[in-house]
Design a protein around this motif. Structure first.
Motif, mmCIF file in Angstrom:
data_model
loop_
_atom_site.group_PDB
_atom_site.id
_atom_site.type_symbol
_atom_site.label_atom_id
_atom_site.label_comp_id
_atom_site.label_asym_id
_atom_site.label_seq_id
_atom_site.Cartn_x
_atom_site.Cartn_y
_atom_site.Cartn_z
ATOM 1 N N ALA A 125 7.647 -5.166 4.655
ATOM 2 C CA ALA A 125 9.051 -5.135 5.076
ATOM 3 C C ALA A 125 9.125 -5.088 6.595
ATOM 4 N N PHE A 126 10.213 -5.666 7.107
ATOM 5 C CA PHE A 126 10.477 -5.692 8.543
ATOM 6 C C PHE A 126 11.897 -5.166 8.767
ATOM 7 N N PRO A 127 12.063 -3.829 8.779
ATOM 8 C CA PRO A 127 13.410 -3.260 8.827
ATOM 9 C C PRO A 127 14.160 -3.467 10.140
ATOM 10 N N LYS A 128 13.455 -3.725 11.226
ATOM 11 C CA LYS A 128 14.095 -3.988 12.524
ATOM 12 C C LYS A 128 13.363 -5.143 13.184
ATOM 13 N N PRO A 129 14.061 -5.946 13.978
ATOM 14 C CA PRO A 129 13.391 -7.078 14.633
ATOM 15 C C PRO A 129 12.489 -6.618 15.779
ATOM 16 N N VAL A 130 11.529 -7.486 16.092
ATOM 17 C CA VAL A 130 10.658 -7.295 17.252
ATOM 18 C C VAL A 130 10.980 -8.420 18.235
ATOM 19 N N PHE A 131 11.061 -8.057 19.517
ATOM 20 C CA PHE A 131 11.358 -9.008 20.587
ATOM 21 C C PHE A 131 10.240 -8.965 21.622
ATOM 22 N N ALA A 132 10.069 -10.048 22.354
ATOM 23 C CA ALA A 132 9.137 -10.041 23.484
ATOM 24 C C ALA A 132 9.511 -8.870 24.391
ATOM 25 N N GLY A 133 8.507 -8.127 24.810
ATOM 26 C CA GLY A 133 8.729 -6.952 25.655
ATOM 27 C C GLY A 133 8.664 -5.647 24.882
ATOM 28 N N ASP A 134 8.752 -5.703 23.562
ATOM 29 C CA ASP A 134 8.622 -4.478 22.758
ATOM 30 C C ASP A 134 7.157 -4.033 22.746
ATOM 31 N N THR A 135 6.957 -2.737 22.800
ATOM 32 C CA THR A 135 5.615 -2.168 22.720
ATOM 33 C C THR A 135 5.472 -1.473 21.378
ATOM 34 N N LEU A 136 4.444 -1.870 20.630
ATOM 35 C CA LEU A 136 4.244 -1.350 19.281
ATOM 36 C C LEU A 136 3.087 -0.372 19.218
ATOM 37 N N ARG A 137 3.221 0.570 18.315
ATOM 38 C CA ARG A 137 2.147 1.501 17.958
ATOM 39 C C ARG A 137 2.150 1.587 16.443
ATOM 40 N N VAL A 138 1.057 2.080 15.869
ATOM 41 C CA VAL A 138 0.908 2.057 14.416
ATOM 42 C C VAL A 138 0.402 3.392 13.902
ATOM 43 N N ARG A 139 0.921 3.745 12.737
ATOM 44 C CA ARG A 139 0.437 4.918 11.984
ATOM 45 C C ARG A 139 -0.028 4.431 10.617
ATOM 46 N N THR A 140 -1.053 5.077 10.097
ATOM 47 C CA THR A 140 -1.601 4.725 8.791
ATOM 48 C C THR A 140 -1.759 5.982 7.954
ATOM 49 N N ARG A 141 -1.473 5.826 6.658
ATOM 50 C CA ARG A 141 -1.710 6.904 5.692
ATOM 51 C C ARG A 141 -2.506 6.310 4.538
ATOM 52 N N VAL A 142 -3.518 7.055 4.079
ATOM 53 C CA VAL A 142 -4.295 6.638 2.912
ATOM 54 C C VAL A 142 -3.515 7.052 1.674
ATOM 55 N N LEU A 143 -3.187 6.074 0.839
ATOM 56 C CA LEU A 143 -2.424 6.348 -0.379
ATOM 57 C C LEU A 143 -3.320 6.683 -1.563
ATOM 58 N N SER A 144 -4.426 5.948 -1.695
ATOM 59 C CA SER A 144 -5.315 6.179 -2.840
ATOM 60 C C SER A 144 -6.706 5.642 -2.540
ATOM 61 N N VAL A 145 -7.666 6.159 -3.271
ATOM 62 C CA VAL A 145 -9.050 5.676 -3.229
ATOM 63 C C VAL A 145 -9.565 5.630 -4.660
ATOM 64 N N ARG A 146 -10.360 4.610 -4.951
ATOM 65 C CA ARG A 146 -11.000 4.537 -6.272
ATOM 66 C C ARG A 146 -12.243 3.684 -6.184
ATOM 67 N N ASP A 147 -13.203 3.996 -7.018
ATOM 68 C CA ASP A 147 -14.417 3.190 -7.092
ATOM 69 C C ASP A 147 -14.074 1.793 -7.581
ATOM 70 N N SER A 148 -14.809 0.818 -7.095
ATOM 71 C CA SER A 148 -14.660 -0.549 -7.597
ATOM 72 C C SER A 148 -15.296 -0.624 -8.979
ATOM 73 N N ARG A 149 -14.618 -1.295 -9.905
ATOM 74 C CA ARG A 149 -15.180 -1.460 -11.250
ATOM 75 C C ARG A 149 -16.256 -2.551 -11.292
ATOM 76 N N SER A 150 -16.210 -3.474 -10.348
ATOM 77 C CA SER A 150 -17.149 -4.596 -10.378
ATOM 78 C C SER A 150 -18.268 -4.492 -9.344
ATOM 79 N N ARG A 151 -18.113 -3.598 -8.373
ATOM 80 C CA ARG A 151 -19.115 -3.481 -7.306
ATOM 81 C C ARG A 151 -19.473 -2.020 -7.104
ATOM 82 N N PRO A 152 -20.633 -1.595 -7.577
ATOM 83 C CA PRO A 152 -21.005 -0.182 -7.451
ATOM 84 C C PRO A 152 -21.228 0.278 -6.014
ATOM 85 N N ASP A 153 -21.392 -0.677 -5.093
ATOM 86 C CA ASP A 153 -21.628 -0.333 -3.681
ATOM 87 C C ASP A 153 -20.345 -0.313 -2.857
#
Length: 150
Positions: A90-118
């Motif tokens: 989603a893009f709730p607000k527009p971005v224009f030339a001159g805007d300075t962006l920063r980012v935050r991340t949250r881990v929602l979930s983790v799970r083992d791969s069913r097809s790749r044990p590594d």
């Protein structure tokens, strides 16, 4: 800085990424041109001046790519196998030339791969904010991550 291995991620873990980036007109025009997106709202200042925005909008796919790219150093640098998908973009607000962006991340979930044990799957939520603290982009991203070497 290297990215984290699968075992180093936990649900609820948060990252306030140090990288910031001021978006330029050149970023927007080059990205739009390279991806053959000829939408005048991105590349034609005279056209954009007659819209509600009064100036060109930054291509939202550039914003998405930049948002995810700004997270790599802290999370997946050299430890990801592949991105598996993005959802709820989603893009709730527009971005224009001159805007300075920063980012935050949250881990929602983790799970083992069913097809790749590594490897395991980590689901991230990324938020991009402009210089005023407005959320300009968000998405959920699933990544196949290497497990730590034995």
């Amino acid at each position: 800085m290297a990215g984290l291995y699968f075992e180093q991620f936990t649900p609820g873990q948060e990252f306030a990424h140090d990288w910031t980036r001021t978006v330029t007109e050149m970023d927007n025009v080059l990205f739009s041109s390279l991806t053959m997106n000829v939408q005048p709202l991105h590349i034609d200042a005279h056209f954009a001046a007659r819209t509600e925005f009064k100036r060109p909008l930054v291509n939202s796919l550039f914003t998405l790519g930049l948002m995810i790219g700004m997270t790599v150093n802290d999370t997946t640098l050299r430890t990801t196998v592949a991105n598996l998908g993005m959802a709820e973009v989603a893009f709730p607000k527009p971005v224009f030339a001159g805007d300075t962006l920063r980012v935050r991340t949250r881990v929602l979930s983790v799970r083992d791969s069913r097809s790749r044990p590594d490897a395991g799957i980590v689901e991230f939520e990324h938020l991009a904010l402009n210089q005023d603290g407005d959320v300009v982009a968000r998405c959920k991203r699933s990544a196949l991550m290497h497990k730590a070497p034995a």
